[in-house]
Write a protein that holds these residues in place. Structure first.
Motif, PDB file in Angstrom:
ATOM      1  N   LEU A   1      -0.702   4.698  -0.524  1.00 53.23           N
ATOM      2  CA  LEU A   1      -1.588   5.277   0.489  1.00 53.23           C
ATOM      3  C   LEU A   1      -0.834   5.832   1.692  1.00 53.23           C
ATOM      4  O   LEU A   1      -1.373   6.650   2.443  1.00 53.23           O
ATOM      5  CB  LEU A   1      -2.587   4.220   0.982  1.00 53.23           C
TER       6      LEU A   1
ATOM      7  N   GLN B   1     -10.732   0.396   0.512  1.00 61.46           N
ATOM      8  CA  GLN B   1     -10.197   0.085  -0.804  1.00 61.46           C
ATOM      9  C   GLN B   1     -10.860  -1.169  -1.371  1.00 61.46           C
ATOM     10  O   GLN B   1     -11.272  -2.061  -0.628  1.00 61.46           O
ATOM     11  CB  GLN B   1      -8.684  -0.138  -0.709  1.00 61.46           C
TER      12      GLN B   1
ATOM     13  N   ASP C   1      -5.495   2.475   4.856  1.00 64.76           N
ATOM     14  CA  ASP C   1      -6.496   3.343   4.230  1.00 64.76           C
ATOM     15  C   ASP C   1      -7.157   4.287   5.238  1.00 64.76           C
ATOM     16  O   ASP C   1      -8.198   4.876   4.963  1.00 64.76           O
ATOM     17  CB  ASP C   1      -7.564   2.526   3.496  1.00 64.76           C
TER      18      ASP C   1
ATOM     19  N   ARG D   1       0.824  -1.194   0.000  1.00 70.79           N
ATOM     20  CA  ARG D   1       0.000   0.000   0.000  1.00 70.79           C
ATOM     21  C   ARG D   1       0.874   1.267   0.000  1.00 70.79           C
ATOM     22  O   ARG D   1       0.513   2.269   0.616  1.00 70.79           O
ATOM     23  CB  ARG D   1      -0.918   0.002   1.222  1.00 70.79           C
TER      24      ARG D   1
END
Length: 270
Positions: free
Chosen positions: A15, A207, A91, A12
């Motif tokens: 992010l 997500q 996230d 990720r």
């Protein structure tokens, strides 16, 4: 140090800047960001190293073989230096002055040894709260009815006393990569209460490849973990209907788990 912000991440890298920038905007030096990488194959290590060169607060990066967020959380329990620990998924991010709000509630948390932390609100990027606001000021230990009201009516942001959280690590099941956070929180709630904070202390943007969006796959691939969860819910159910529902789901997941479920149940260890 007041607070450890813990993030488990897996591929990720794109992010992570949003979390980083939200921590920077807290304008605090009594916090740390603890990142446990669950086997990423992207440029996460380089990005975290670059972040660490820019700020006056500690950023610490650790890597583990692919094991799931719950194993990363158990590692973070051992490594955290903050008096409190707040979990931010990749996230998630913090609203401005979130740590200031946490500090405002610290006298309540510190003066009562039976309170293990805070339960606050979580919202989406537009500020829409997941679920509904909570009633009262405290969720008392062992109050199953209040637990249902507070924890089962929306997504929550949980901040825990680190020394207490260390006593309640996630059980781990060989071959399974997911265990719902409710397993740990429901165990904690038997022995400890929480201060209720009706303020948004984390934002989330789910997500398409995230855990929440792939619940069916999680159920099928991690039956022992869900068996453990529903076995706990039987004892904490507040109505006969809820107890029967938890028992039926427990039996279903135990059947799905097969030999692994039998072994886990008989050993008492996961």
């Amino acid at each position: 140090m007041l607070l450890t912000v813990f993030t488990s991440t897996l591929n990720r890298a794109g992010l992570l800047p949003r979390i980083f920038e939200s921590i920077v905007r807290q304008k605090r030096t009594d916090i740390e960001w603890l990142v446990v990488d669950d086997g990423s194959e992207d440029d996460t290590p380089e990005i975290i190293a670059e972040f660490a060169r820019k700020v006056p607060f500690p950023i610490r990066y650790y890597r583990q073989p692919r094991g799931g967020k719950h194993r990363a959380y158990n590692m973070a329990l051992l490594l955290a230096r903050g008096e409190l620990m707040l979990t931010l998924d990749s996230d998630d991010w913090l609203p401005d002055k979130a740590v200031d709000v946490i500090e405002e509630y610290m006298p309540i948390v510190r003066c009562d040894k039976k309170i293990c932390g805070m339960i606050a609100l979580k919202a989406d990027a537009n500020g829409n709260i997941y679920g509904r606001e909570m009633s009262g000021k405290v969720l008392a230990a062992g109050d199953n009815a209040k637990y249902e009201e507070v924890m089962c009516t929306g997504e929550r942001c949980i901040i825990l006393k680190t020394d207490v959280a260390r006593q309640y690590p996630f059980p781990t099941v060989e071959g399974e990569l997911f265990m719902t956070e409710s397993v740990m929180f429901s165990r904690l709630s038997i022995d400890y209460g929480f201060a209720i904070v009706n303020k948004v202390l984390s934002y989330c943007e789910y997500q398409s490849d995230g855990l929440t969006q792939n619940i069916h796959t999680l159920l099928c691939q991690n039956p022992v973990g869900f068996m453990i969860y529903h076995s706990q819910r039987i004892n904490q159910a507040t109505t006969l209907k809820a107890a029967i529902g938890a028992a039926l789901r427990y039996v279903a997941f135990r059947s799905m788990a097969g030999v692994n479920g039998n072994a886990a149940e008989h050993s008492g260890k996961y």
